[in-house]
Structures are given as C-alpha cells and as structure tokens.
Design a protein around this motif. Structure first.
Motif, mmCIF file in Angstrom:
data_model
loop_
_atom_site.group_PDB
_atom_site.id
_atom_site.type_symbol
_atom_site.label_atom_id
_atom_site.label_comp_id
_atom_site.label_asym_id
_atom_site.label_seq_id
_atom_site.Cartn_x
_atom_site.Cartn_y
_atom_site.Cartn_z
ATOM 1 N N ARG A 197 2.512 -0.503 -1.064
ATOM 2 C CA ARG A 197 1.942 0.415 -2.048
ATOM 3 C C ARG A 197 1.353 -0.334 -3.233
ATOM 4 O O ARG A 197 0.792 0.268 -4.146
ATOM 5 C CB ARG A 197 3.020 1.391 -2.548
ATOM 6 C CG ARG A 197 3.482 2.380 -1.494
ATOM 7 C CD ARG A 197 4.468 3.394 -2.061
ATOM 8 N NE ARG A 197 5.688 2.764 -2.504
ATOM 9 C CZ ARG A 197 6.087 2.707 -3.763
ATOM 10 N NH1 ARG A 197 5.381 3.264 -4.722
ATOM 11 N NH2 ARG A 197 7.215 2.101 -4.081
ATOM 12 N N TRP A 198 1.472 -1.658 -3.246
ATOM 13 C CA TRP A 198 1.010 -2.443 -4.394
ATOM 14 C C TRP A 198 -0.499 -2.307 -4.560
ATOM 15 O O TRP A 198 -1.252 -2.569 -3.612
ATOM 16 C CB TRP A 198 1.403 -3.911 -4.223
ATOM 17 C CG TRP A 198 1.267 -4.704 -5.495
ATOM 18 C CD1 TRP A 198 2.203 -4.871 -6.463
ATOM 19 C CD2 TRP A 198 0.109 -5.428 -5.932
ATOM 20 N NE1 TRP A 198 1.703 -5.641 -7.480
ATOM 21 C CE2 TRP A 198 0.432 -6.002 -7.190
ATOM 22 C CE3 TRP A 198 -1.163 -5.635 -5.399
ATOM 23 C CZ2 TRP A 198 -0.469 -6.776 -7.903
ATOM 24 C CZ3 TRP A 198 -2.071 -6.409 -6.121
ATOM 25 C CH2 TRP A 198 -1.716 -6.980 -7.362
ATOM 26 N N GLY A 199 -0.907 -1.886 -5.716
ATOM 27 C CA GLY A 199 -2.341 -1.752 -5.990
ATOM 28 C C GLY A 199 -2.939 -0.426 -5.566
ATOM 29 O O GLY A 199 -4.141 -0.240 -5.631
ATOM 30 N N ILE A 200 -2.101 0.503 -5.125
ATOM 31 C CA ILE A 200 -2.581 1.853 -4.840
ATOM 32 C C ILE A 200 -2.194 2.725 -6.019
ATOM 33 O O ILE A 200 -1.028 2.721 -6.441
ATOM 34 C CB ILE A 200 -1.953 2.419 -3.546
ATOM 35 C CG1 ILE A 200 -2.227 1.499 -2.361
ATOM 36 C CG2 ILE A 200 -2.471 3.829 -3.273
ATOM 37 C CD1 ILE A 200 -1.516 1.907 -1.081
ATOM 38 N N ALA A 202 -0.646 5.306 -7.941
ATOM 39 C CA ALA A 202 0.522 6.045 -7.457
ATOM 40 C C ALA A 202 0.417 7.541 -7.736
ATOM 41 O O ALA A 202 -0.046 7.956 -8.786
ATOM 42 C CB ALA A 202 1.779 5.494 -8.113
ATOM 43 N N SER A 205 5.813 8.091 -5.703
ATOM 44 C CA SER A 205 6.178 6.788 -5.149
ATOM 45 C C SER A 205 7.059 6.841 -3.904
ATOM 46 O O SER A 205 6.937 5.990 -3.029
ATOM 47 C CB SER A 205 6.896 5.968 -6.213
ATOM 48 O OG SER A 205 6.177 6.000 -7.413
ATOM 49 N N SER A 206 7.948 7.825 -3.820
ATOM 50 C CA SER A 206 8.872 7.834 -2.686
ATOM 51 C C SER A 206 8.242 8.473 -1.447
ATOM 52 O O SER A 206 8.859 8.529 -0.389
ATOM 53 C CB SER A 206 10.167 8.568 -3.049
ATOM 54 O OG SER A 206 9.961 9.965 -3.083
ATOM 55 N N GLU A 232 6.174 -8.695 -0.682
ATOM 56 C CA GLU A 232 7.284 -8.873 -1.629
ATOM 57 C C GLU A 232 7.011 -8.251 -2.993
ATOM 58 O O GLU A 232 7.917 -8.089 -3.799
ATOM 59 C CB GLU A 232 7.642 -10.353 -1.778
ATOM 60 C CG GLU A 232 6.507 -11.193 -2.298
ATOM 61 C CD GLU A 232 6.868 -12.675 -2.393
ATOM 62 O OE1 GLU A 232 6.174 -13.390 -3.114
ATOM 63 O OE2 GLU A 232 7.851 -13.102 -1.729
ATOM 64 N N LYS A 233 5.755 -7.878 -3.227
ATOM 65 C CA LYS A 233 5.429 -7.254 -4.510
ATOM 66 C C LYS A 233 5.783 -5.759 -4.535
ATOM 67 O O LYS A 233 5.690 -5.109 -5.557
ATOM 68 C CB LYS A 233 3.941 -7.436 -4.814
ATOM 69 C CG LYS A 233 3.591 -8.897 -5.130
ATOM 70 C CD LYS A 233 2.162 -9.049 -5.577
ATOM 71 C CE LYS A 233 1.191 -8.880 -4.416
ATOM 72 N NZ LYS A 233 -0.186 -9.198 -4.783
ATOM 73 N N ASP A 234 6.148 -5.217 -3.372
ATOM 74 C CA ASP A 234 6.561 -3.812 -3.291
ATOM 75 C C ASP A 234 8.019 -3.782 -2.835
ATOM 76 O O ASP A 234 8.342 -4.124 -1.698
ATOM 77 C CB ASP A 234 5.650 -3.076 -2.287
ATOM 78 C CG ASP A 234 6.093 -1.632 -2.046
ATOM 79 O OD1 ASP A 234 7.114 -1.199 -2.631
ATOM 80 O OD2 ASP A 234 5.399 -0.933 -1.272
ATOM 81 N N SER A 235 8.902 -3.370 -3.742
ATOM 82 C CA SER A 235 10.339 -3.399 -3.445
ATOM 83 C C SER A 235 10.733 -2.451 -2.307
ATOM 84 O O SER A 235 11.810 -2.568 -1.751
ATOM 85 C CB SER A 235 11.140 -3.006 -4.688
ATOM 86 O OG SER A 235 10.760 -3.792 -5.785
ATOM 87 N N THR A 236 9.864 -1.491 -1.990
ATOM 88 C CA THR A 236 10.194 -0.557 -0.920
ATOM 89 C C THR A 236 9.510 -0.944 0.399
ATOM 90 O O THR A 236 9.562 -0.203 1.370
ATOM 91 C CB THR A 236 9.775 0.884 -1.298
ATOM 92 O OG1 THR A 236 8.366 0.923 -1.525
ATOM 93 C CG2 THR A 236 10.498 1.351 -2.549
#
Lengths: 485, 489
Positions: A197-200, A202, A205-206, A232-236
């Motif tokens: 999801r990094w850079g989208i 939001a 988020s869930s 790794e930049k997106d914890s989920t």
C-alpha cells in the motif's frame, strides 16, 4: 496488422517479443485512441511525451525477458507517481506532484512497462460510479449514458475502450470488481497484504488493496505477478515468496469444490443476475467441479459493518489534507482553524465529507463502543464465516454485483442505494480475502455482468485457474462499439 | 543519621491540606532514527532538515516501527521494575494542529508496551516507593514557531515523529521535593540505561503535572488539574506550589475545583486555565490500521534484561558495602553513571572514603563552578586519585592539597610533579620541626608567658607562625604535638 489495441495484454506482449510491433508504435496507437476518446473522460493526466521517450528507450535496447516488455500502462490516479500529478480525484490534491513512486507502480515499471497516464476515479476512491470525482464523471464505453462503476471507473472505462492494454485499480469495498463487472472486464482484488500500500493515497487502510484490471484472466495473472510482492515499507505487507501466476495458470479444475452461499441471493435482484449465476455454476460443474451449498450467516451485516469501518479509518486518514504542507489551501481564513475549515470545505466533495462525518461520529466518545467496536467484532464473525467454509471448499462463486451498469445520475441522490452496489464485494474486503470478478454474460439490455470467485487467503492461483477454465468455456465476448471516436 | 519527618502541608484556615501529585513524564527515546521513519533525531539541526515524507505525512506514506525504539522502551520498563507486555497496540490519537502533520499522533492507548512498575526515592524522612502506572511509546509532534514573523506561524517538523516514552506515575507524590527526587531518579535510571539523555533544556524530558489537594487524613482524592508541558524541575515545583495554594483557597472559600487543563506561566509564576473538561478534545482513539499489534517474544525481553547495566539502587547498595560509604555519600555518587564511574576509578587507586569526601567537596564545587559535567572534568580520575593518595599518605596536608588542586586545574599536570617542583611536600621531620618551633617560641617569649598564664587561645597564633615560617608545609598534626609539648615545658 490489425488494430493491436484490441488485443489482450498477453497477445501484445507476444507481438512485442516477436518484434511484430515496436513499443513506440504500440504507444502511439494507444495515444491515438486516448486522444479520440476524450468524451469518456477516463484520464485526469496523460504522460505521452514521457511514454514515447520510454518506448524509444525500450526499442533501442529491448529486454524481452521482462514480464511487461515495453508496455505502456495507464493507472488509477490514486497511485503516487514520481513527478506526475496525483490527484486521487480530489480538488484538495489538484496541484500535488509526488516526489516518489508507489511500490506497486514501481514494480510495474521494473518489469518493463511505463506510464501512459493517470486515470480518473471517485474522489479518494469513495464511490461506486465515478461520479464523485472532482474531474467529472467517467463514461462507460458500453453506453454513453452509463457509469463505468467505481471507484476505479477511469480504469475500467479506459481498459474496455482500448485506451490501455491493462491497468490497475484499488479495491476497498469492490472498487476493482464492480467496475470490471460493469465493463465486461476482469478485475482481481488480491489478499490483503499481497500488494504494498506504500505510495497509494489511503482511503481505509485495513481494507485498501491494489489489484489488476485486464481483458483476460491470463493478463490478470501477468499483471498480478508484476505488481505484487513483499514491501518492508508497508507493515501490513505479507512476507512470502513471489509466485509465477501466469506460468502456473491451469485450466483443469476437476474435483475442485465450489461453494455457493445462499445469503448472496438477495431481494429484488434482477432475474438475469440469478440466471447468470446459474449459468456459471453449470459451466464449472461441467468442467468437473463440485458445487456445494454453503452458508455465510453474517453476510447481511457486511455492508453496515463496512460503512462504519471504512469511514472511521478514512476520517483519520484524510486528516492530513489540511492545507498546511501540500495540496490545496484556501486563500481565506483568518486563523489556523478557519484555514482548516475553508480548505477542507472547498477541497473535499460531498461524498468525502459525508464519509468523514460518519467516520468521525462512529469514533466519537460515547459512540465508539456501539459502532466502531461492534463493527470490529462483526468483522471477525464475517471472517470466521469464510474461514469455516474454506475448510470444506476451494472457492466461492457469487455474482459480482446485484445489477449491471446504471445510468449516470440515477443514484447520485440516494447514497444508500449507491452503497448497496457493493453488497457482494464488501464481505471479501472485511475478511481480507482474494476475489476475482470475471465477465460472464450480459443482461437484457446487453450490458455486461460479472461473476465473482472468492478464494482463501493467498489462494490467488486457484481462483485464477478457475477463472481461466471458466473464461474458455463461457463464450463471453465483450463487443463494444467505439461510438465515441 | 536522625530522620526528619515528612512535613509538606498547606495550612488553610480550616485545616491542613495534603498535596497529591501524579506525573506524566515525556522522555525522548535515545535512538538514531525516529519511531516510524528513518529520519535522524539529532537535536539542533536547521528547521525541517530532518523530515522524511512519513514525518510530514505525505499521501500514501506508511509508518514502520523502529525496533531500537521498542527495545529502549523495554529496557526502560525493566529499569522501572515494570511488567513488560508481550502484546501492545498502537492507536491513533486524532486532533488537528499545524505541527501535527498526520492529523493524528500514533500513541498507545489501551494496550501500552509497559505496565505497572515502581521507583524508589531517598527522602530525608526515609525511602519512599512511587508507583508507575504504565509506560507507552508515542510520536512527538513538530514545533510551531509564533515569534519569527508578525503575521505567520512557522512550523519545524524536525521533532515530528521522534519517539517519546510517556511514563505515567501513580498519584503517589506528596510534595515538590518528592517531585524533584522522582524526576531526578527517573532521569538517572534512563541515563544509566542509555534510553533517554534526560536533557531538559533541549526538551528531551518534560512533564504534565496532575495536582489535587485534600484535607490531611482524607481517603478520597480531590478534583485534579493537569498542568501541561512543564519543562524544568524548578517550574514543576513552582507550578505545584501555586496550584496547590490556589486549590486550597477555592476549597476554603467553599468553591468547587474544575477538572481542567492548565498552563504554567513562567513569567508570572501562576497557572492559567487552558481548557475545561467540557472543552476537552475527543481524540477518537482507535487502533492504527497501518500497524500490526506489537508482539514481543519473551526471549527478546529476557535477553535485554541480561544486558542491563547495574542501576543506581543496586550500585548504591554495593558502594555502601564495598567502599564503606554512608548512604548519603553513596546516593550522591550513584546519581549519575558518569559520576559513579569516575568515583570507582579514583577509589581503585586511592583511599575510598577520602576519595568520596574530596570528590563531593572540591571536585564537585569546581565542576559546578565551571558548569561542567564530570565527563568533561579537566582533572582526570587518575590524577585525582594521586592527589587523594598524597593526602592520605601524609605527603601533603589538606590545605596544600587545595593549592595543588588549583595548580592541577591550571596546568593539567599530575599532582606528584606539582608537589615536587613547587616543593610543597609536607615537613614531617620531628627534629627539624622542633628546631623551627623552638626558634619561634624563643622569638615570642611574651606570648609564651601569656599562654602559660592561661590565655590558651594563643595556641592558634603559634600554629599560624609555624605555618608561616614553613610556607604552609609543616605537618599540622606533628606541629600540634610538638607545640603542646614545648609549651608545657
């Protein structure tokens, strides 16, 4: 050579690899299509010069081993693209040019493709008809009065109108699958965490998840393979080995168990939708799959649950658009509070404001337990329904939407009837599962309808395989007349 | 040592009031990068030079937890004898402010990383235990600068996203002195652990102070007021004194205390209402969907526990046992890790007790005078130990030692060299001393007679003459003995 733009992505890639067409000629063909399709309003921004440069670079030094060699792609304007304006369909990001590239689009470019333009969408992906965009509504190539679905409406419209060989959207409650269904195309919402999801920009988020929108199942597999992967930049983000979906695509589904949930037969559903569902079941059965009746008892709570969870997260996610650091800032406002109020009043559209209000309300002290906390509990029950069913079955078959594309303006004044469009798609987001919408037929007006295949978490390959087998035996062909050019 | 009695009460006309204080201490975590981004945390950089896209909340940016910050919180929790929670959750605390880029602060609400613990204070009336309610991790906000421009506010986001530990005490504190001791103890523990530099000037340690009063002997707490963001111990003490007096006055006049948030005005030395309970923010806390719950493996906690340094309480016990110090000395010498390290180095090479006395006397006075930390002391522990040893061996007197100390400070030379080159060695040869004293007494016959006829105060005069004639080098003890002997005869 015949018009290359009405070919599938897979065919185009073959043509590039066998040098039947150059990346430059391919790009030029799409640019020509886009320029003659302004009526559809599918694009917010085009990046033709940049695309032609990239195409030329590819042709000068081609690398045919890539998954998307020399392929121009337009993407939903929710993905941040480096040095290219990214609006999320909103006035508040009207002037926003990111200095960074979203992980998903970067993955696509790393696989040999390049940006053709940014596609219109509902404001902050909130909508089911692409009518909430600040940049005007998008028209469905199926008919000049029809919505293309939403929120990835620019994506579905551009894809169906041959303005891009494939595209990507985001799906928070059905925003890939419903527009795919409305335009006779394929759309996949992957397992939550499969695509970064990094850079989208939001929304919720869930629930947010990026996914491919394509003309065929095979194309869908190619795109998914190109865009997904641990980040790794997106914890989920899910840390797992990358899969080769296209290479492993198989059309043998003999013995697979397909669940048919009784709760997806809703009141007032058009007969054609029911008939199409029956047709789908028959095709799968004829291919050797076993149909099993299942129950997902909490389905009826999915929509209200979704309309608590998603706005709650959105109300917080959208707090950053305050006019302080980037994006739109109202010229008026004597002090900080007034600047916030004016900026956000002028910057956001009605649907976004509505959801911020709902979200703020359900998180408020005194209401939190009754709404947000309750919704989280119901969400667990919905997820458990699926988990229980998946101990007995391989996938679930349902209609994608309760109706075909509706007319522009038909539901704009009735948010609840608009929200009902997502009734078959939201449970999947709440449960974090993968689901595919595949074109299956048309209603009596000739408008496309889709069927949805829901899989276990990370079972994308399986639902793609079922879709692949279905596609070969369904006999659907998307016949869109290019009335706009 | 006789123990004093606790006596901090506000005397009203209608009785004695006890002051009840609880602190929420915000301690900046010592870490290279911020809690959820890779930006540097170094203090004093040019505005907005340590800001990533995450810290400034650009669209689509996501937080990723910094493992080192988590470890620092666990270490601190262990140092506070607290329960470490294997499962904790990051929540969003939603509010709008110009220096809060996300529009929410990522904090921990219902499930903090550290649970209940305790801190031991040494008060003149004995030791007192202060309960810790919890410790949680959260992001710091940026800074709004209102005085750079008459019509605009500037925002510096360098601090935005730096990890803070919020350490919440139970309402166990009862006086400004206890607050002073508590903050110093917390600071000391965290500095021993290396988890917070405790620098209050740079804002690394600040506190919200909760104050209420009640009649002495009351079991129930009074209504409390929270004084926000006080950044020095002195101001905390002043704010508490003012606030407690204000509350007592209200009660005595039959008025109710509003539960509210107040500000301490350091110029006027008063607290002022900031917002009432009714105007309190509704922060709409909810679990941050961008972050998974934080699950800590017991092994990680156990491993961190094994690598903890010796903390002040333990070290104090050891200093008393090992070095024969009294509780007061031990307390002072363990208050800072650097001080205890210095002391141990000195004690290794010289007399342990004398080293403590001299460190706490002349060395501390000099450091205090120069505004220096012991780590920056111009006199090394080795040189200082030599000085102590020279006193102990009788080579120089205490008075000469002070002179040597000054020269050491000026030249950086070692004391041996100074004593030799300046001929400061104590005159301890009894024969020579006796000869010198005999001469002095002969020269002052009249005074000797007066002394003998009962004017014993003149003894000091003779000592002075001996010191004068020896250039201060005469061994004082020996001088006394010889003088007494000769004056008798």
């Amino acid at each position: 050579m015949a018009d290359i733009t009405n070919q599938s992505l897979n065919e185009i890639i073959e043509n590039i690899k066998t040098k039947k067409v150059s990346s430059t000629d391919l790009t030029k063909a799409y640019i020509k299509n886009i320029e003659s399709a302004k009526k559809l309003n599918a694009f917010v921004t085009t990046t033709f010069d940049q695309a032609l440069d990239k195409a030329k670079q590819f042709d000068n030094k081609p690398n045919f081993n890539q998954l998307l060699p020399g392929i121009p792609l337009a993407v939903k304007d929710l993905f941040c693209t480096e040095n290219t304006k990214t609006t999320a369909g909103s006035n508040i990001l009207n002037n926003f040019i990111p200095s960074y590239e979203s992980t998903v689009t970067k993955n696509l470019w790393n696989n040999g493709s390049f940006l053709l333009g940014k596609l219109n969408c509902d404001e902050f992906a909130m909508g089911s008809s692409n009518e909430t965009s600040h940049y005007g509504n998008v028209i469905n190539p199926v008919g000049d009065q029809l919505v293309p679905g939403g929120s990835s409406g620019g994506s579905s419209s551009a894809l169906a109108a041959d303005l891009t060989p494939a595209t990507i959207g985001t799906d928070t409650g059905g925003s890939i699958r419903q527009p795919a269904s409305f335009t006779g195309t394929v759309g996949l919402k992957p397992t939550y965490g499969l695509c970064s999801r990094w850079g989208i920009v939001a929304f919720a988020s869930s629930l947010d998840q990026a996914g491919p929108m394509t003309k065929t199942i095979k194309d869908c597999a190619i795109m998914l393979e190109s865009m997904s992967g641990f980040d790794e930049k997106d914890s989920t983000s899910i840390n797992k080995k990358k899969e080769q979906y296209s290479k492993n695509l198989k059309d043998n589904i003999k013995g697979l168990k397909i669940g048919i949930p009784k709760e997806y037969r809703v009141d007032n559903m058009p007969k054609e939708v029911d008939e199409l569902w029956e047709k789908g079941k028959k095709i799968l059965k004829d291919l050797g799959a076993q149909l099993i009746d299942i129950s997902l008892p909490h389905t009826k709570y999915a929509l209200p649950t979704y309309y608590i969870v998603a706005p709650a997260e959105a109300s917080s996610n959208l707090a950053r658009y305050d006019g302080v650091r980037y994006g739109y800032r109202s010229k008026q406002g004597k002090d900080l509070i007034e600047m916030y109020e004016k900026t956000r009043s002028e910057g956001f559209g009605d649907e976004v404001k509505r959801r911020i209000l709902i979200g703020t309300y359900v998180l408020s002290s005194g209401y939190y337990d009754a709404y947000y906390l309750k919704a989280q509990k119901v969400r667990q029950l919905i997820k458990k329904d699926f988990d229980d069913s998946f101990t007995k079955i391989d996938a679930i078959l349902t209609p994608s939407t309760p109706s075909s594309a509706f007319k522009i303006g038909e539901k704009t004044n009735d948010p609840v009837s608009m929200y009902l469009n997502d009734i078959f798609t939201v449970p999947v987001n709440l449960a974090g599962l993968p689901a595919l919408s595949m074109p299956a037929g048309v209603d009596k007006q000739g408008y496309p309808l889709g069927l949805q295949l829901i899989g276990k978490a990370l079972d994308e390959q399986k639902i793609l395989n079922i879709g692949y087998a279905f596609e070969k035996n369904c006999g659907f062909k998307n016949e869109i007349k290019k009335w706009w050019s | 040592m006789s123990k004093e009695k606790f006596d901090y009460f506000i005397n009203g006309e209608k009785g004695k009031y006890e002051v009840v204080i609880g602190l929420e201490v915000h301690a900046q975590v010592l870490s290279k990068s911020k809690l959820f981004s890779g930006s540097s945390t170094k203090f004093g950089a040019d505005p907005n030079n340590q800001v990533s896209l995450i810290d400034s909340a650009f669209p689509g940016m996501l937080p990723v937890i910094n493992e080192e910050c988590v470890k620092q919180a666990v270490r601190t929790g262990l140092g506070l004898n607290a329960k470490i929670n294997n499962y904790s959750v990051f929540d969003r605390k939603n509010y709008f402010y110009a220096d809060l880029p996300q529009g929410y602060q990522i904090s921990q609400y219902k499930n903090p990383i550290v649970g209940e613990g305790k801190v031991l204070l040494d008060m003149p009336y004995g030791s007192k235990e202060i309960g810790i309610e919890r410790l949680h991790l959260e992001q710091d906000a940026g800074k709004s600068i209102h005085d750079m421009d008459p019509s605009n506010t500037y925002v510096d986001l360098n601090r935005s996203g730096i990890a803070l530990m919020e350490i919440v005490s139970k309402p166990d504190l009862r006086s400004p002195d206890e607050v002073n001791a508590y903050i110093k103890k917390l600071r000391s523990i965290m500095r021993y652990l290396g988890t917070c530099d405790g620098n209050m000037q740079e804002g690394s340690l600040r506190a919200d102070v909760n104050v209420s009063v009640r009649k002495e002997g009351d079991k129930n707490f009074g209504t409390r007021c929270e004084i926000k963001n006080v950044n020095s111990i002195k101001f905390m003490q002043m704010a508490i004194e003012y606030e407690a007096a204000r509350q007592v006055e209200l009660i005595e006049n039959g008025k109710a205390i509003d539960q509210e948030t107040r500000l301490f005005d350091t110029k006027k030395n008063e607290t002022r209402s900031m917002r009432s309970k009714e105007d309190a923010h509704d922060y709409r806390y909810f679990p941050d969907p961008d972050l998974l719950p934080l699950k800590l493996e017991q092994k990680l906690i156990d491993d961190l526990k094994k690598t903890l340094p010796e903390l002040p309480d333990k070290k104090k016990e050891r200093f008393i046992k090992e070095y024969g110090l009294n509780a007061y000395e031990a307390n002072v010498l363990v208050s800072e890790k650097e001080i205890s390290d210095y002391y141990e180095e000195v004690a290794k090479l010289s007399d342990k007790k004398l080293a403590a006395t001299w460190m706490m006397g002349d060395l501390f006075a000099m450091l205090n005078d120069k505004g220096l930390d012991i780590s920056k002391s111009p006199i090394s522990a080795k040189h200082f130990a030599e000085l102590v040893q020279s006193i102990k061996s009788g080579e120089i007197s205490g008075r000469i030692a002070k002179e040597v100390f000054e020269i050491m400070l000026e030249t950086g030379d070692n004391p041996k060299k100074i004593i030799e080159s300046k001929g400061l060695k104590q005159q301890s040869d009894p024969k020579e001393l006796e000869k010198m004293i005999d001469e002095i007494l002969t020269k002052n016959k009249d005074k000797v007679d007066q002394y003998k006829s009962g004017k014993e105060k003149l003894f000091g005069f003779f000592v002075g003459q001996v010191m004068k004639s020896s250039g201060g080098k005469a061994n004082p003890q020996l001088t006394n003995e010889i003088l007494k002997k000769l004056l008798k005869g």
